[in-house]
Design an enzyme around this catalytic site. Sequence first.
Site, PDB file in Angstrom:
ATOM      1  N   LYS A 129       0.861  -1.192   0.000  1.00  0.00           N
ATOM      2  CA  LYS A 129       0.000   0.000   0.000  1.00  0.00           C
ATOM      3  C   LYS A 129       0.892   1.236   0.000  1.00  0.00           C
ATOM      4  O   LYS A 129       1.874   1.310   0.742  1.00  0.00           O
ATOM      5  CB  LYS A 129      -0.876  -0.005   1.243  1.00  0.00           C
ATOM      6  CG  LYS A 129      -1.716   1.254   1.369  1.00  0.00           C
ATOM      7  CD  LYS A 129      -2.828   1.080   2.376  1.00  0.00           C
ATOM      8  CE  LYS A 129      -2.426   1.568   3.740  1.00  0.00           C
ATOM      9  NZ  LYS A 129      -3.588   1.726   4.635  1.00  0.00           N
ATOM     10  N   THR A 130       0.536   2.197  -0.826  1.00  0.00           N
ATOM     11  CA  THR A 130       1.303   3.429  -0.843  1.00  0.00           C
ATOM     12  C   THR A 130       0.364   4.593  -1.124  1.00  0.00           C
ATOM     13  O   THR A 130      -0.827   4.412  -1.324  1.00  0.00           O
ATOM     14  CB  THR A 130       2.436   3.354  -1.892  1.00  0.00           C
ATOM     15  OG1 THR A 130       3.320   4.446  -1.681  1.00  0.00           O
ATOM     16  CG2 THR A 130       1.898   3.420  -3.309  1.00  0.00           C
TER      17      THR A 130
END
Length: 292
Positions: free
Chosen positions: A202-203
């Site tokens: 996740k970013t």
Amino acid sequence: MPEADDKQAKSFHTDRPQETPGFFLKGCGALDWGMQNRLSRIFDPDSGRTVMLAVDHGYFQGPTTGLERIDLDIVPLLGWADTLMCTRGILRSVIPPTFAKGVVLRASGGPSILKELSDEHLAMSIEEAVRLDAAALAVQVFIGGEHESRSIRNMTRLVDAGNRHGIPTLAVTAVGRELTRDAKYMRLAVRICAELGATYVKTYFVPEDFETVTASCPVPIVIAGGKKQPELDALRMASLAIRQGASGVDMGRNIFQSEHPAAMIRAVRAVVHENASPEEAYDLYRDLREES
Ligand code: R5P
């Protein structure tokens, strides 16, 4: 020590998506059946994408706005989420055990918002994850942060434990206030997570060159929603991310802090699963808002 890689002319081949032999998710074809089955409870096999509803914010900041009463304000939204991301405390105390979709459990923690946030440790055993039938475990990784190495070690320990039990690891790249959120940083952070074993990452979305972040990451990327924005802006961000190779969103505040969370999560679904344009999805949001 190798020299820093500061070459400018990199070849990301953004026009050639990575092939996905054997399984619908990028980089996941060689995983075992249990791991792929759990991923299929997070990502919709038809679209290959996910709308993760993120409500784990309390693990470091307590009763976040919109999450004061998860029983009243979040449980009614579960029907529209592909997956719920929460803590084990909320799962056991509030989420109905009849919820049959994937649950991604927050597995790192420690410092509160009053302290240095990168000072996290693993906060859950793998036996507990198995007992709660977690579809994946999420761990914060602080690339460039004060406790960078320990957070990486947290992640690799979770990857080793998860691989033993068939439970995917979601690496959550955390951006400190002092770090620049640009594509160069995001490429570094997500690639390190993937190289060291994260099943997916996740970013944050960055407006410039995000397709180089997804192209150079060999496993799926989902984007965090970030701070609350006007609904149309949040839908635009989700749409841009999807069009540039993200496999979904892990969205919290832009859903549960919306004045109409049920309408918003359905609009986000239209962008993620049906390739609706932000404007089409916003029209849907407005129609559903009127109905509710
Ligand atoms: C951060 O505290 C959590 O990991 C959230 O799950 C993540 O930041 C996504 O939530 P939001 O869309 O509110 O940024």
